[in-house]
Design an enzyme around this catalytic site. Structure first.
Site, PDB file in Angstrom:
ATOM      1  N   SER A   1      48.799  20.875  45.377  1.00 52.87           N
ATOM      2  CA  SER A   1      49.707  19.776  45.679  1.00 52.87           C
ATOM      3  C   SER A   1      49.643  18.709  44.597  1.00 52.87           C
ATOM      4  CB  SER A   1      49.334  19.142  47.026  1.00 52.87           C
ATOM      5  OG  SER A   1      48.106  18.430  46.912  1.00 52.87           O
ATOM      6  N   LYS A   2      50.597  17.792  44.667  1.00 49.90           N
ATOM      7  CA  LYS A   2      50.610  16.655  43.746  1.00 49.90           C
ATOM      8  C   LYS A   2      49.310  15.856  43.865  1.00 49.90           C
ATOM      9  CE  LYS A   2      52.958  12.211  43.176  1.00 49.90           C
ATOM     10  NZ  LYS A   2      51.794  11.456  43.678  1.00 49.90           N
TER      11      LYS A   2
END
Length: 509
Positions: free
Chosen positions: A266-267
Site C-alpha cells: 500500500s501507499k
C-alpha cells in the site's frame, strides 16, 4: 474466442494516484494485446461520482504515456466503441438493468439508508458482524420480491428512490476457467445481492463492467485478484443478459505484496519504508499531500516496466533484463504466477541501475539537464553527456549523476584536508606548481597523454605516483572519489584544472 481479434482493456477509477499494481495490470494487458496483434483500450470507470478526484484521469493518461504503454482507444483518442468514460455512457445502462428485472434476475429495492442500517444492526452477530443483503435477508426487506406488484408500480410511478439489485440464486455452484488459476468454483450462497443500478441512475461497477466489456467487444479481461470474489456476479450477468457466448476469458493477477510478504503493498508501506508505490508524483487535491512517484525518484520508464514484468511473471529462464519488444515476444499468461509477488525496492533499484549503465550518454544527459537547471547550472549537452558517461556505472538514478559528478559543474567548496596535510611538503607543492605550468602545453590532450606526462614529472622529481595522485584528485573533486583522475582532467579542460590546482595549493598550505 480464438477467431476474434484480441481486445483488452484497463479500466481504472479516477480516484487518485496510480499504484504500481495498476501499472502492472496495464502492462500485462498491453503485452498480451500486442503479442496477438490486438487492441488495448483505456476506459475510465467513473460511475462513483462521490469518489471522483479532479485531475486523476489526466494523471492516469500521463502515467501510461511515460511508461510507453499507449492505448489504441481511450477518452482522449476516441475510437469506434466510445464514449470511453462510463459517466458519459449513463443512458446505456438502465435498459440492461430493467431487462434483468423483467427476466426475474434482478429486482427493485426501495429500502431507505435508515432501513438498511437498521437491518445491519438487527442481524449483526459475533459470527456475522457485517450482515449482507442476500438471498435470505431480501425476504425481510422492501423490494419488488416482497411487495405486491401494484405497490411496486405505484412506488415507481412516484419516482420513489430505489436501486436495482441482482437476484443471486441460492446454493448454486458457478465454475469458470481462469487463465492464471485454472478452474475456479464459487457457491452463490456466499455472495450478496449486489446493487447494479444506484438510486441516481448510475450503474455500479458490476453492471457497467459487463455491459461495457460486451459493447466494446473485449475478449480478455485481466484484473487484480482482489476482484475474484466479484466474479460470480459478473459471470451470472453475462449469462442472464444472454451474452455468455461472448464472455471474455478471465485472468485474475496475483497481488503485489509488502516486502515481508504480509499483505498487499500500500501507499502507507511506501511512506513507512521510504520508497514510491505510485508511477508518478500524485498530489491529493483535498489535502495537498504529495506522494512521490517512481518517475520523480529517478526511475527510467523502461526499467520500471521491466521490473514490473518480473513481479509475478518470468519466461522460464534466468533472464531478467527484457526490452519492451522482448516482453511482447515472450510474455504468456501461462507463466504468470498464482502466488503474490513480494516487492523488493533494492531489486527495483538494481533494474534501474542496469538501464542507466547501458543507456547512451546523450539520452542520459538530456534526462539530467532538468536537475542542473534546478541548481541554476547551464552546461553544453556534449559536456553533460561526457560527464554522464564517466559516472553512470555508479548511478542507480538519473539524479545520482549529480552526487557522483557534481565537481564537473562546480569547483569544490571544501577539501578532505585530513587526507593531504599530514604528508604535505614543499616538494609536493613545487611539483604541482610545475605540473600546472606544464598543463599549458597539454591543452586538449587525451587522458592517457596527461597521465603519462604526470608520471614523467613525478619520476623526474623523485616522487611516487601515490604521493601526488591523491592530492591531485582532492584538488579536482574535494575528496577521495570520482572517476579516473585523468579522465576528470580531460573533461574539465586545462584552464579549469589549473584553477583548481591553484585553489588546492592555497588550501593545503
Amino acid at each position: 474466442m480464438d477467431h476474434k481479434k484480441v481486445r483488452v482493456r484497463f479500466a481504472p477509477s479516477p480516484t487518485g494516484g496510480l499504484h504500481l499494481g495498476g501499472v502492472r495490470t496495464v502492462l500485462f494487458n498491453y503485452l498480451f494485446a500486442k503479442q496477438h496483434k490486438g487492441e488495448f483500450v483505456l476506459r475510465i470507470e467513473d460511475t462513483d461520482q462521490t469518489r471522483y478526484v479532479p485531475g486523476a484521469e489526466e494523471y492516469i493518461s500521463e502515467c501510461l504515456s511515460w511508461c510507453g504503454l499507449t492505448p489504441d482507444e481511450s477518452p482522449a483518442l476516441g475510437g469506434p466503441y466510445g464514449p470511453y468514460r462510463q459517466s458519459e455512457r449513463k443512458p446505456l445502462y438502465r435498459q440492461y438493468a430493467e431487462k434483468l428485472v423483467q427476466s426475474g434476475h434482478a429486482y427493485y429495492a426501495f429500502d431507505t439508508p435508515e432501513e438498511l442500517e437498521s437491518m445491519r444492526e438487527r442481524l449483526k452477530t459475533p459470527e456475522n458482524p457485517s450482515p449482507q443483503y442476500n438471498h435470505q435477508v431480501r425476504q425481510k426487506m422492501r423490494n419488488s420480491l416482497t411487495l405486491p406488484d401494484a405497490e411496486v408500480q405505484e412506488l415507481l410511478v412516484k419516482n420513489t428512490p430505489h436501486v436495482i439489485r441482482i437476484n443471486m440464486p441460492a446454493n448454486e455452484d458457478i465454475t469458470f476457467t481462469d487463465m492464471v488459476r485454472g478452474a475456479v468454483t464459487f457457491n452463490t450462497s456466499q455472495v450478496d445481492d449486489k446493487v447494479l443500478l444506484k438510486a441516481d441512475g448510475m450503474p455500479t461497477y458490476h453492471l457497467a463492467v459487463v455491459v461495457d466489456d460486451y459493447l466494446m467487444k473485449i475478449t480478455h479481461a485481466f484484473r487484480g485478484e482482489e476482484w475474484l470474489p466479484s466474479a460470480p456476479v459478473h459471470l451470472l450477468l453475462w449469462k442472464y443478459l444472454g451474452w455468455e457466448a461472448d464472455m471474455p476469458q478471465w485472468a485474475h493477477l496475483p497481488l503485489i505484496l509488502k516486502p515481508d510478504g504480509n499483505g498487499k503493498l500500500s501507499k502507507r508501506d511506501g511512506d513507512r519504508l521510504g520508497f514510491p508505490v505510485y508511477a508518478m508524483n500524485w498530489t491529493d487535491p483535498k489535502t495537498g499531500d504529495l506522494t512521490t512517484g517512481f518517475r520523480e525518484r529517478g526511475f527510467l520508464p523502461e526499467a520500471f516496466i521491466n521490473m514490473l514484468a518480473m513481479l509475478g511473471w518470468n519466461d522460464g529462464t534466468e533472464q531478467e533484463i527484457f526490452s519492451l519488444a522482448e516482453l511482447i515476444e515472450k510474455f504468456s499468461m501461462e507463466r504468470v504466477h498464482k502466488a503474490g509477488a513480494k516487492f523488493d525496492y533494492e531489486k527495483a533499484k538494481w533494474f534501474n541501475h542496469q538501464y542507466i549503465h547501458h543507456k547512451d550518454n546523450d539520452s542520459l544527459a538530456a534526462l539530467f539537464q532538468p536537475v542542473l537547471a534546478e541548481k541554476g547550472i547551464s552546461a553544453a549537452p556534449a559536456y553533460v553527456a561526457t560527464v554522464a558517461g564517466q559516472v553512470k556505472e555508479r548511478c542507480y538514478f538519473v539524479n545520482d549523476i549529480w552526487e557522483h559528478g557534481f565537481f564537473f559543474f562546480q569547483s569544490p567548496a571544501s577539501y578532505d584536508e585530513a587526507a593531504v596535510k599530514p604528508k604535505w611538503n614543499t616538494d609536493k607543492e613545487a611539483f604541482f606548481t610545475a605540473w600546472s605550468a606544464q598543463l599549458e602545453t597539454l591543452d586538449a590532450a587525451p587522458a592517457a597523454e596527461l597521465e603519462a606526462a604526470f608520471k614523467a614529472l613525478a619520476t623526474e622529481r623523485n616522487l611516487k605516483m601515490g604521493d601526488v595522485q591523491l592530492p591531485f584528485r582532492i584538488m579536482l573533486t574535494g575528496g577521495k572519489f570520482g572517476p579516473p583522475v585523468f579522465d576528470i582532467v580531460a573533461t574539465l579542460g586545462v584552464a579549469e584544472t589549473r584553477n583548481r590546482i591553484a585553489k588546492g595549493l592555497e588550501a593545503f598550505k
